[in-house]
Design an enzyme around this catalytic site. Structure first.
Site, PDB file in Angstrom:
ATOM      1  N   PHE A 176      -8.454  -4.648   6.755  1.00  0.00           N
ATOM      2  CA  PHE A 176      -8.562  -4.467   5.293  1.00  0.00           C
ATOM      3  C   PHE A 176      -7.293  -3.780   4.819  1.00  0.00           C
ATOM      4  O   PHE A 176      -6.960  -2.682   5.277  1.00  0.00           O
ATOM      5  CB  PHE A 176      -9.788  -3.611   4.934  1.00  0.00           C
ATOM      6  CG  PHE A 176     -10.018  -3.513   3.442  1.00  0.00           C
ATOM      7  CD1 PHE A 176     -10.994  -4.283   2.812  1.00  0.00           C
ATOM      8  CD2 PHE A 176      -9.241  -2.669   2.642  1.00  0.00           C
ATOM      9  CE1 PHE A 176     -11.199  -4.208   1.435  1.00  0.00           C
ATOM     10  CE2 PHE A 176      -9.433  -2.600   1.271  1.00  0.00           C
ATOM     11  CZ  PHE A 176     -10.413  -3.368   0.664  1.00  0.00           C
ATOM     12  N   ASP A 214      -0.879   0.661   8.462  1.00  0.00           N
ATOM     13  CA  ASP A 214      -1.621   1.009   7.247  1.00  0.00           C
ATOM     14  C   ASP A 214      -2.529   2.191   7.567  1.00  0.00           C
ATOM     15  O   ASP A 214      -3.565   2.038   8.210  1.00  0.00           O
ATOM     16  CB  ASP A 214      -2.424  -0.214   6.786  1.00  0.00           C
ATOM     17  CG  ASP A 214      -3.273   0.074   5.546  1.00  0.00           C
ATOM     18  OD1 ASP A 214      -3.418   1.258   5.181  1.00  0.00           O
ATOM     19  OD2 ASP A 214      -3.802  -0.896   4.964  1.00  0.00           O
ATOM     20  N   LYS A 238      -5.698   7.599  -0.480  1.00  0.00           N
ATOM     21  CA  LYS A 238      -6.944   8.329  -0.183  1.00  0.00           C
ATOM     22  C   LYS A 238      -6.718   9.838  -0.012  1.00  0.00           C
ATOM     23  O   LYS A 238      -6.398  10.517  -0.965  1.00  0.00           O
ATOM     24  CB  LYS A 238      -7.630   7.721   1.040  1.00  0.00           C
ATOM     25  CG  LYS A 238      -8.135   6.270   0.738  1.00  0.00           C
ATOM     26  CD  LYS A 238      -9.185   5.831   1.704  1.00  0.00           C
ATOM     27  CE  LYS A 238      -9.550   4.377   1.582  1.00  0.00           C
ATOM     28  NZ  LYS A 238     -10.802   4.141   0.893  1.00  0.00           N
ATOM     29  N   THR A 291       5.707   1.223 -13.480  1.00  0.00           N
ATOM     30  CA  THR A 291       5.826   2.253 -14.522  1.00  0.00           C
ATOM     31  C   THR A 291       5.691   3.662 -13.953  1.00  0.00           C
ATOM     32  O   THR A 291       6.587   4.488 -14.069  1.00  0.00           O
ATOM     33  CB  THR A 291       4.738   2.052 -15.606  1.00  0.00           C
ATOM     34  OG1 THR A 291       4.783   0.716 -16.051  1.00  0.00           O
ATOM     35  CG2 THR A 291       4.947   3.024 -16.762  1.00  0.00           C
TER      36      THR A 291
HETATM   37  O1  PSZ Z   1     -14.145  -2.282  -1.241  1.00  0.00           O
HETATM   38  C1  PSZ Z   1     -13.039  -1.758  -1.423  1.00  0.00           C
HETATM   39  O2  PSZ Z   1     -12.227  -2.101  -2.281  1.00  0.00           O
HETATM   40  C2  PSZ Z   1     -12.677  -0.658  -0.522  1.00  0.00           C
HETATM   41  S1  PSZ Z   1     -13.805   0.192   0.309  1.00  0.00           S
HETATM   42  C3  PSZ Z   1     -12.655   1.057   1.154  1.00  0.00           C
HETATM   43  C4  PSZ Z   1     -11.428   0.699   0.794  1.00  0.00           C
HETATM   44  C5  PSZ Z   1     -11.439  -0.268  -0.186  1.00  0.00           C
HETATM   45  N1  PSZ Z   1     -10.334   1.168   1.406  1.00  0.00           N
HETATM   46  C6  PSZ Z   1      -9.073   0.995   0.870  1.00  0.00           C
HETATM   47  C7  PSZ Z   1      -7.950   0.622   1.760  1.00  0.00           C
HETATM   48  C8  PSZ Z   1      -8.005   0.808   3.159  1.00  0.00           C
HETATM   49  O3  PSZ Z   1      -9.081   1.340   3.746  1.00  0.00           O
HETATM   50  C9  PSZ Z   1      -6.912   0.420   3.935  1.00  0.00           C
HETATM   51  C10 PSZ Z   1      -6.911   0.615   5.408  1.00  0.00           C
HETATM   52  N2  PSZ Z   1      -5.840  -0.136   3.342  1.00  0.00           N
HETATM   53  C11 PSZ Z   1      -5.771  -0.332   2.011  1.00  0.00           C
HETATM   54  C12 PSZ Z   1      -6.810   0.036   1.188  1.00  0.00           C
HETATM   55  C13 PSZ Z   1      -6.689  -0.186  -0.276  1.00  0.00           C
HETATM   56  O4  PSZ Z   1      -6.652   1.023  -0.940  1.00  0.00           O
HETATM   57  P1  PSZ Z   1      -7.100   1.112  -2.469  1.00  0.00           P
HETATM   58  O5  PSZ Z   1      -8.588   0.891  -2.491  1.00  0.00           O
HETATM   59  O6  PSZ Z   1      -6.690   2.472  -2.859  1.00  0.00           O
HETATM   60  O7  PSZ Z   1      -6.373   0.058  -3.193  1.00  0.00           O
END
Ligand code: PSZ
Length: 500
Positions: free
Chosen positions: A217, A326, A357, A381
């Site tokens: 992910f 990541d 996070k 931006t």
């Molecule tokens: O369902 C979702 O959109 C979720 S639930 C947990 C996440 C997203 N995690 C975000 C995440 C991550 O765990 C890793 C390893 N890489 C990138 C992301 C994306 O981060 P955000 O959500 O801040 O864009």
């Protein structure tokens, strides 16, 4: 003012604490000594089932405006403290999920409240700058104090961004720019490059790819989504890119008991990675970069050994691909080291490390050669938010002052041992307990039972998250101590004992 309000409410809720009179069925774990976290509550306290009536009312109201299918309940962030999240119905829950793993040192930490109450910081909160063009005077100092103080080995540059997806998206671009300049042998684009890119054609928009892993992910924006392979619903109906997807090792746990089988499985995946790199090069879509999580989180808390990552890093180097780790979910201390990749023990672990996070701001560290060669190539931006750097600097102070990485290692051991014990006690329900620090997970026999356990533990005052097809994941704050582990284990044990 905010902090005095909170302490009054805190005192009141302590008086109303129902936990002390809760019925006991306690034979898994003993109570550990209460902690030094003075700003924490001393246990869950439940008044309604969750979501309670007020949450339901608000969900209906918000439902008139947005899709609320994912809303669990509404929160009272003023009353939440330490490891406890309080909801709008007055339920106080031990939070082992922490806003999808993104609260580093608990709710309303006094050090952060103090920082926000300081009038000298007001202008940073009020005036959000376009950092790429008009940074504030203290910006280099604040970056040095915060992010650079935790820069991964070999990286002295950092680019802040807003969220995790935005960080990965820009990190991918940095890898492509690096790769093309390497191919050209210089960084001056041709006229054809410049005209073809305007109509999405090669050579200006080259057919390059990023290799990712099944179960990974990396976010939901268009580029990131092409590397995300955890759940179909994330990807459905969105056009994607023809990029290679390698298998991620499917290990057997506990890892120490299956070293031979796991090494074979990892070798199989590494072989596949090399095959894919060669295949995509032959297809005319060379792999510019490899992106991987140190522990696949959304995909089900899948681990791989330090040997696997070291070999993968070497494969990337051998084939001239950038290596992007990541750490959006694993970064910030919950594995017992500030970065999960530190467990690999490498001098040169990555070319790019992205975060968000627990770091409060998004962004990515990178080696010098991944710095974009011209202005406005990696740009938007806000490019982050200095008020988050301010908070992060203080979070890092607290982590050091309170030795929180050691605490995480200690409570992580207690948590994993407790999970092993429960797993031995309920072999029909639990399996594959695994983890590093407090970044732990366990599998449940099926999806329906998993969801039932999540709801029942929540009604007893513990917030957990699911991941993968049938896992429960643990993502507490760094101030989660052994004492909290035992509160949790006792409640989970009650739920399992009652499970039909
Ligand atoms: O369902 C979702 O959109 C979720 S639930 C947990 C996440 C997203 N995690 C975000 C995440 C991550 O765990 C890793 C390893 N890489 C990138 C992301 C994306 O981060 P955000 O959500 O801040 O864009």
């Amino acid at each position: 003012m905010a902090s005095s309000l909170i302490s009054r409410q805190f005192a009141l809720s302590l008086q109303k604490n129902l936990w002390l009179s809760a019925p006991a069925c306690r034979y898994v774990s003993k109570a550990a000594p209460q902690t030094q976290v003075e700003f924490d509550y001393d246990g869950p306290s439940m008044k309604t089932s969750v979501p309670g009536p007020r949450s339901q009312e608000l969900t209906k109201q918000l439902g008139e405006i947005q899709n609320v299918g994912a809303v669990h309940f509404f929160c009272n962030y003023e009353e939440s403290r330490g490891n406890y999240l309080v909801d709008v119905d007055g339920n106080r829950m031990l939070d082992i999920y922490t806003q999808i793993s993104s609260i580093p040192i608990g709710y309303n930490h006094p050090a952060l409240l103090k920082l926000m109450a300081n009038p000298n910081n007001l202008s940073t909160l009020v005036n959000r700058p376009a950092l790429g063009i008009l940074p504030p005077e203290n910006f280099p100092d604040k970056l040095t104090e915060s992010l650079l103080s935790v820069a991964p080995t070999g990286m002295s540059r950092v680019q802040t961004m807003a969220c995790g997806s935005c960080s990965n998206e820009n990190a991918f671009k940095a890898m492509f720019i690096w790769y093309r300049n390497k191919e050209r042998g210089h960084n001056t684009p041709s006229d054809e490059d410049l005209s073809s890119c305007m109509i999405n054609q090669a050579p200006g928009c080259p057919d390059l790819s990023i290799l990712s892993f099944m179960g990974g992910f990396h976010g939901r924006t268009m580029g990131c989504l092409a590397t995300t392979h955890s759940k179909a619903i994330h990807k459905l109906d969105v056009p994607s890119l023809d990029w290679p997807i390698a298998p991620f090792p499917r290990l057997q746990y506990p890892l120490e008991e299956f070293t031979r089988e796991n090494a074979q499985e990892e070798a199989r995946c590494l072989e596949e990675v090399e095959d894919l790199i060669i295949k995509w090069r032959q297809k005319g879509k060379p792999v510019a970069g490899i992106v991987i999580e140190p522990i696949q989180a959304e995909g089900g808390d899948n681990h791989a050994s330090p040997d696997f990552f070291r070999s993968l890093r070497n494969i990337a180097r051998k084939h001239g691909c950038a290596f992007h780790v990541d750490e959006v979910q694993t970064g910030g201390g919950s594995t017992g080291k500030f970065w999960a990749h530190e467990h690999w023990g490498m001098d040169d672990p990555a070319d790019i490390v992205s975060f968000s996070k627990k770091l409060l701001t998004g962004g990515f560290f990178h080696k010098d050669e991944f710095q974009a060669d011209k202005p406005y190539r990696i740009f938007n931006t806000w490019m982050g938010d200095p008020s988050k750097n301010l908070l992060l600097a203080e979070v890092l102070n607290v982590i050091h002052r309170e030795n929180l990485l050691e605490e995480v290692t200690r409570s992580g051991k207690a948590l994993l041992n407790g999970l092993y014990e429960l797993q031995a006690q309920y072999p029909g329900i639990l399996s594959r307990a695994r983890g590093q620090g407090t970044f732990c997970a366990i599998d449940i026999c099926d999806d329906a039972t998993r969801n039932d356990i999540l709801l029942k533990t929540r009604d007893k005052g513990v917030l957990l998250g699911g991941c993968g097809d049938r896992s429960i994941r643990f993502r507490p704050a760094l101030i989660f101590k052994e004492y909290h582990v035992h509160i949790f284990l006792n409640i989970l044990n009650d739920v399992l004992a009652q499970h039909k």
